[in-house]
Design a protein around this motif. Structure first.
Motif, PDB file in Angstrom:
ATOM      1  N   ASN A  93     -24.366 -12.212 -24.949  1.00 52.26           N
ATOM      2  CA  ASN A  93     -23.958 -10.899 -24.448  1.00 52.26           C
ATOM      3  C   ASN A  93     -22.530 -10.586 -24.884  1.00 52.26           C
ATOM      4  O   ASN A  93     -21.577 -11.228 -24.445  1.00 52.26           O
ATOM      5  N   GLN A  94     -22.401  -9.603 -25.744  1.00 52.58           N
ATOM      6  CA  GLN A  94     -21.072  -9.205 -26.228  1.00 52.58           C
ATOM      7  C   GLN A  94     -20.634  -7.928 -25.504  1.00 52.58           C
ATOM      8  O   GLN A  94     -20.437  -6.903 -26.100  1.00 52.58           O
ATOM      9  N   TYR A  95     -20.570  -8.036 -24.161  1.00 57.23           N
ATOM     10  CA  TYR A  95     -20.098  -6.929 -23.304  1.00 57.23           C
ATOM     11  C   TYR A  95     -21.034  -5.723 -23.361  1.00 57.23           C
ATOM     12  O   TYR A  95     -20.587  -4.585 -23.226  1.00 57.23           O
ATOM     13  N   PHE A  96     -22.329  -5.938 -23.511  1.00 59.88           N
ATOM     14  CA  PHE A  96     -23.280  -4.828 -23.618  1.00 59.88           C
ATOM     15  C   PHE A  96     -23.216  -3.922 -22.379  1.00 59.88           C
ATOM     16  O   PHE A  96     -23.518  -4.352 -21.262  1.00 59.88           O
ATOM     17  N   CYS A 104      -9.111  -3.427 -20.832  1.00 60.63           N
ATOM     18  CA  CYS A 104     -10.055  -3.559 -21.948  1.00 60.63           C
ATOM     19  C   CYS A 104      -9.298  -3.861 -23.243  1.00 60.63           C
ATOM     20  O   CYS A 104      -8.094  -3.658 -23.339  1.00 60.63           O
ATOM     21  N   ASN A 105     -10.048  -4.354 -24.223  1.00 57.99           N
ATOM     22  CA  ASN A 105      -9.516  -4.749 -25.522  1.00 57.99           C
ATOM     23  C   ASN A 105      -8.459  -5.863 -25.365  1.00 57.99           C
ATOM     24  O   ASN A 105      -8.485  -6.593 -24.395  1.00 57.99           O
ATOM     25  N   ARG A 106      -7.551  -5.988 -26.307  1.00 59.32           N
ATOM     26  CA  ARG A 106      -6.734  -7.188 -26.394  1.00 59.32           C
ATOM     27  C   ARG A 106      -5.336  -7.057 -25.786  1.00 59.32           C
ATOM     28  O   ARG A 106      -4.746  -5.973 -25.837  1.00 59.32           O
ATOM     29  N   ILE A 107      -4.845  -8.189 -25.250  1.00 57.59           N
ATOM     30  CA  ILE A 107      -3.426  -8.309 -24.877  1.00 57.59           C
ATOM     31  C   ILE A 107      -2.906  -9.487 -25.691  1.00 57.59           C
ATOM     32  O   ILE A 107      -3.467 -10.599 -25.625  1.00 57.59           O
ATOM     33  N   HIS A 129      -5.957 -12.386 -25.430  1.00 57.23           N
ATOM     34  CA  HIS A 129      -6.767 -12.117 -24.240  1.00 57.23           C
ATOM     35  C   HIS A 129      -7.638 -10.903 -24.542  1.00 57.23           C
ATOM     36  O   HIS A 129      -7.151  -9.906 -25.062  1.00 57.23           O
ATOM     37  N   LEU A 130      -8.938 -10.999 -24.246  1.00 63.29           N
ATOM     38  CA  LEU A 130      -9.857  -9.891 -24.569  1.00 63.29           C
ATOM     39  C   LEU A 130     -10.638  -9.457 -23.329  1.00 63.29           C
ATOM     40  O   LEU A 130     -11.180 -10.295 -22.595  1.00 63.29           O
ATOM     41  N   HIS A 131     -10.704  -8.132 -23.132  1.00 70.74           N
ATOM     42  CA  HIS A 131     -11.602  -7.506 -22.159  1.00 70.74           C
ATOM     43  C   HIS A 131     -11.526  -8.108 -20.750  1.00 70.74           C
ATOM     44  O   HIS A 131     -12.554  -8.331 -20.098  1.00 70.74           O
ATOM     45  N   ASN A 206     -16.117   1.883 -20.859  1.00 68.54           N
ATOM     46  CA  ASN A 206     -17.498   1.423 -20.866  1.00 68.54           C
ATOM     47  C   ASN A 206     -17.812   0.900 -22.267  1.00 68.54           C
ATOM     48  O   ASN A 206     -17.393   1.492 -23.256  1.00 68.54           O
ATOM     49  N   HIS A 207     -18.544  -0.211 -22.317  1.00 69.24           N
ATOM     50  CA  HIS A 207     -18.758  -0.889 -23.589  1.00 69.24           C
ATOM     51  C   HIS A 207     -20.213  -0.756 -24.070  1.00 69.24           C
ATOM     52  O   HIS A 207     -20.803  -1.720 -24.589  1.00 69.24           O
ATOM     53  N   ALA A 208     -20.796   0.448 -23.924  1.00 66.21           N
ATOM     54  CA  ALA A 208     -22.183   0.642 -24.403  1.00 66.21           C
ATOM     55  C   ALA A 208     -22.236   0.567 -25.921  1.00 66.21           C
ATOM     56  O   ALA A 208     -21.354   1.078 -26.611  1.00 66.21           O
ATOM     57  N   THR A 238      -4.773 -10.410 -36.141  1.00 62.07           N
ATOM     58  CA  THR A 238      -5.555 -10.846 -34.965  1.00 62.07           C
ATOM     59  C   THR A 238      -6.044  -9.643 -34.149  1.00 62.07           C
ATOM     60  O   THR A 238      -6.412  -9.782 -32.983  1.00 62.07           O
ATOM     61  N   LEU A 239      -6.032  -8.481 -34.769  1.00 56.54           N
ATOM     62  CA  LEU A 239      -6.505  -7.216 -34.174  1.00 56.54           C
ATOM     63  C   LEU A 239      -5.632  -6.713 -33.018  1.00 56.54           C
ATOM     64  O   LEU A 239      -6.100  -5.964 -32.145  1.00 56.54           O
ATOM     65  N   ILE A 240      -4.369  -7.114 -33.047  1.00 58.28           N
ATOM     66  CA  ILE A 240      -3.380  -6.563 -32.101  1.00 58.28           C
ATOM     67  C   ILE A 240      -2.651  -5.425 -32.816  1.00 58.28           C
ATOM     68  O   ILE A 240      -2.248  -5.581 -33.976  1.00 58.28           O
ATOM     69  N   TYR A 276     -15.451  -1.503 -38.973  1.00 56.11           N
ATOM     70  CA  TYR A 276     -14.614  -0.636 -38.131  1.00 56.11           C
ATOM     71  C   TYR A 276     -14.385  -1.312 -36.795  1.00 56.11           C
ATOM     72  O   TYR A 276     -15.339  -1.749 -36.131  1.00 56.11           O
ATOM     73  N   ASP A 277     -13.144  -1.425 -36.413  1.00 58.19           N
ATOM     74  CA  ASP A 277     -12.763  -1.961 -35.103  1.00 58.19           C
ATOM     75  C   ASP A 277     -11.339  -1.471 -34.848  1.00 58.19           C
ATOM     76  O   ASP A 277     -10.394  -2.250 -34.840  1.00 58.19           O
ATOM     77  N   HIS A 278     -11.214  -0.153 -34.676  1.00 64.03           N
ATOM     78  CA  HIS A 278      -9.895   0.488 -34.671  1.00 64.03           C
ATOM     79  C   HIS A 278      -9.747   1.445 -33.496  1.00 64.03           C
ATOM     80  O   HIS A 278     -10.718   2.100 -33.103  1.00 64.03           O
ATOM     81  N   ILE A 315      -9.594   6.166 -28.513  1.00 66.60           N
ATOM     82  CA  ILE A 315     -10.995   5.734 -28.549  1.00 66.60           C
ATOM     83  C   ILE A 315     -11.125   4.622 -29.588  1.00 66.60           C
ATOM     84  O   ILE A 315     -10.576   4.726 -30.692  1.00 66.60           O
ATOM     85  N   GLN A 316     -11.792   3.531 -29.202  1.00 63.01           N
ATOM     86  CA  GLN A 316     -12.017   2.408 -30.106  1.00 63.01           C
ATOM     87  C   GLN A 316     -13.372   2.608 -30.772  1.00 63.01           C
ATOM     88  O   GLN A 316     -14.393   2.716 -30.089  1.00 63.01           O
ATOM     89  N   PHE A 317     -13.368   2.679 -32.076  1.00 67.60           N
ATOM     90  CA  PHE A 317     -14.642   2.721 -32.805  1.00 67.60           C
ATOM     91  C   PHE A 317     -14.898   1.318 -33.333  1.00 67.60           C
ATOM     92  O   PHE A 317     -14.151   0.802 -34.172  1.00 67.60           O
ATOM     93  N   LEU A 342     -18.156   3.310 -28.924  1.00 64.45           N
ATOM     94  CA  LEU A 342     -17.080   4.300 -28.949  1.00 64.45           C
ATOM     95  C   LEU A 342     -16.436   4.227 -27.569  1.00 64.45           C
ATOM     96  O   LEU A 342     -16.937   4.809 -26.609  1.00 64.45           O
ATOM     97  N   GLU A 343     -15.366   3.449 -27.474  1.00 61.41           N
ATOM     98  CA  GLU A 343     -14.797   3.092 -26.176  1.00 61.41           C
ATOM     99  C   GLU A 343     -13.561   3.937 -25.891  1.00 61.41           C
ATOM    100  O   GLU A 343     -12.522   3.746 -26.520  1.00 61.41           O
ATOM    101  N   THR A 344     -13.697   4.869 -24.957  1.00 64.82           N
ATOM    102  CA  THR A 344     -12.552   5.702 -24.576  1.00 64.82           C
ATOM    103  C   THR A 344     -11.561   4.819 -23.806  1.00 64.82           C
ATOM    104  O   THR A 344     -11.976   4.030 -22.952  1.00 64.82           O
TER     105      THR A 344
HETATM  106  C1  GAL Z   1     -14.791  -4.512 -28.948  1.00 58.26           C
HETATM  107  C2  GAL Z   1     -13.645  -5.095 -29.732  1.00 58.26           C
HETATM  108  C3  GAL Z   1     -14.226  -6.000 -30.781  1.00 58.26           C
HETATM  109  C4  GAL Z   1     -15.103  -7.068 -30.160  1.00 58.26           C
HETATM  110  C5  GAL Z   1     -16.130  -6.416 -29.248  1.00 58.26           C
HETATM  111  C6  GAL Z   1     -16.943  -7.418 -28.457  1.00 58.26           C
HETATM  112  O1  GAL Z   1     -14.306  -3.673 -27.940  1.00 58.26           O
HETATM  113  O2  GAL Z   1     -12.870  -4.072 -30.293  1.00 58.26           O
HETATM  114  O3  GAL Z   1     -13.188  -6.610 -31.538  1.00 58.26           O
HETATM  115  O4  GAL Z   1     -14.313  -7.969 -29.434  1.00 58.26           O
HETATM  116  O5  GAL Z   1     -15.512  -5.563 -28.336  1.00 58.26           O
HETATM  117  O6  GAL Z   1     -17.663  -8.268 -29.281  1.00 58.26           O
END
Ligand code: GAL
Length: 399
Positions: A93-96, A104-107, A129-131, A206-208, A238-240, A276-278, A315-317, A342-344
């Motif tokens: 489960n990747q935060y479905f 949310c996202n990284r620190i 740190h993530l999510h 929300n991480h749909a 490292t996506l920071i 894409y992860d921006h 918004i994170q795409f 598409l995470e607002t």
């Molecule tokens: C996203 C994040 C990705 C990845 C994903 C969960 O929000 O931007 O890098 O961690 O969650 O797999």
């Protein structure tokens, strides 16, 4: 006589039904199973009269199903998820669909300083740190639910009280998320509120994972995306965020016009994001408005489309780059880039960047945030001539 009685009973039943609709029916719930530690999980169903059905469970205040009609009226579940709680508790489960937080996202390196005190959070993603953490991040805890039904919409509000120090964050945080659906539109509104007794960072989303052809369809690369952003926050390896805010002009992140995701995603294969992860910096809200148009997504195959409005500045795409072929709902396989998020949100790692809009919530303040996902259908160009009475979209069409 008996005919009279049954006629009378039938009209009473019809009246009762009409008054239930007028007063608004509350969403129904059913058991969804139990967590590993034995806590019961319920799932709530929201419906519109136009075919949208959304299911949300109390574990993680998670959107588990989102059924939407396509251009021919065929309904499909368009988000990734699992059939049971064990699926959501599994490593696959990747935060479905979950509510993601406290931040949310990284620190960066799981560290931040607030009011002169340094805080250390769990490192659960490379160096960062993530999510929201590991065991008690908001996606993993069971929330309490309260339903409501009005004349125009119905909804369910999930509440969770996160104690001071949970996952390393300061302050007792009371957080709620309300999912609601209007009766006559295929819209899903998600709104958040939070209060605290100590200053603390809060950033909720929300991480749909969407695939508008239906969850489990092979790829999302043929979807066309538009993002209402002139700029974005570049990442380090490292996506920071580096802290810079740069223009999308002339880059592969320019989605100011509808663009098929496939067109440029390969250019990121060798980059740290591997796709894409921006975080995009949305245009400011129009004067006097609570929300701004953030993004739109279109799938020509099904004719389904989504527009996102939000009160958030970013918004994170994320193009599903880490999806690895796990088997989800109904035995469907979720391949690499077979869904996107598409995470607002406020910008990632805002707590360590003074030039980003603040994510600090203080005692006496209320955190609020709202995003509305509007679903409809369109007639793809090649079929446009055939269909009567349906508008073909030509403005801002795919490049
Ligand atoms: C996203 C994040 C990705 C990845 C994903 C969960 O929000 O931007 O890098 O961690 O969650 O797999």
């Amino acid at each position: 006589m008996s005919l009279k009685v049954s006629k009378y009973a039938a009209s009473i039943a019809a009246l009762l039904m009409l008054s239930a609709i007028a007063n608004g029916q509350k969403p129904e719930s059913e058991p969804f199973g139990k967590t590993k530690d034995g806590t019961a999980v319920e799932v709530y169903t929201l419906k519109s009269s136009k075919g949208l059905v959304a299911k949300i469970m109390t574990r993680g205040a998670t959107l588990t199903e989102l059924h939407l009609p396509d251009k021919d009226g065929t309904i499909a579940d368009c988000i990734l998820g699992w059939d049971d709680v064990a699926g959501y508790e599994s490593e696959d489960n990747q935060y479905f669909g979950c509510t993601t937080g406290r931040v949310c996202n990284r620190i960066a390196k799981g560290k931040f300083t607030l009011d002169g005190k340094e805080y250390t959070l769990a490192i659960n993603n490379d160096l960062n740190h993530l999510h929201g953490g590991v065991e008690k991040s908001l996606d993993k805890v069971v929330w309490t639910a309260k339903t409501w039904g009005g004349e125009k919409a119905s909804g369910v509000t999930f509440t969770y009280k996160s104690p001071d120090g949970e996952e390393g964050y300061p302050g007792n945080l009371t957080v709620s998320v309300t999912y609601s659906v209007p009766r006559d539109k295929n819209n899903l509104s998600i709104s958040y509120k939070a209060t605290t007794d100590q200053a603390t960072p809060v950033n909720l989303t929300n991480h749909a994972y969407f695939n508008l052809s239906g969850a489990g369809s092979k790829t999302v690369l043929n979807h066309a995306l538009l993002v209402n952003a002139e700029s974005y926050t570049p990442n380090d390896e490292t996506l920071i965020p580096t802290g810079k805010i740069e223009s999308v002009e002339g880059t592969d992140l320019d989605f100011r016009k509808f663009t098929r995701i496939a067109k440029r995603v390969k250019n990121f294969d060798e980059k740290p994001e591997i796709g894409y992860d921006h975080n995009f910096v949305l245009k400011p809200k129009p004067e006097g408005k609570k929300m701004v148009f953030a993004a739109a997504l279109r799938d020509a195959k099904s004719g389904r489309q989504m527009r996102i409005m939000t009160s958030e500045p970013g918004i994170q795409f994320y193009s599903g780059n880490f999806l690895k072929g796990q088997v989800g709902k109904d035995g469907k396989t979720y391949a690499h880039r077979s869904a996107l998020c598409l995470e607002t949100q406020h910008f990632p790692d805002s707590i360590n960047h003074e030039n980003f809009p603040t994510t600090v919530l203080k005692p006496g303040e209320e955190f609020t945030s709202q995003s509305v996902y509007q679903f409809s259908t369109f007639v793809p160009r090649k079929n446009a001539g055939k269909a009567k009475g349906k508008k073909s979209e030509s403005k801002n069409d795919e490049k």
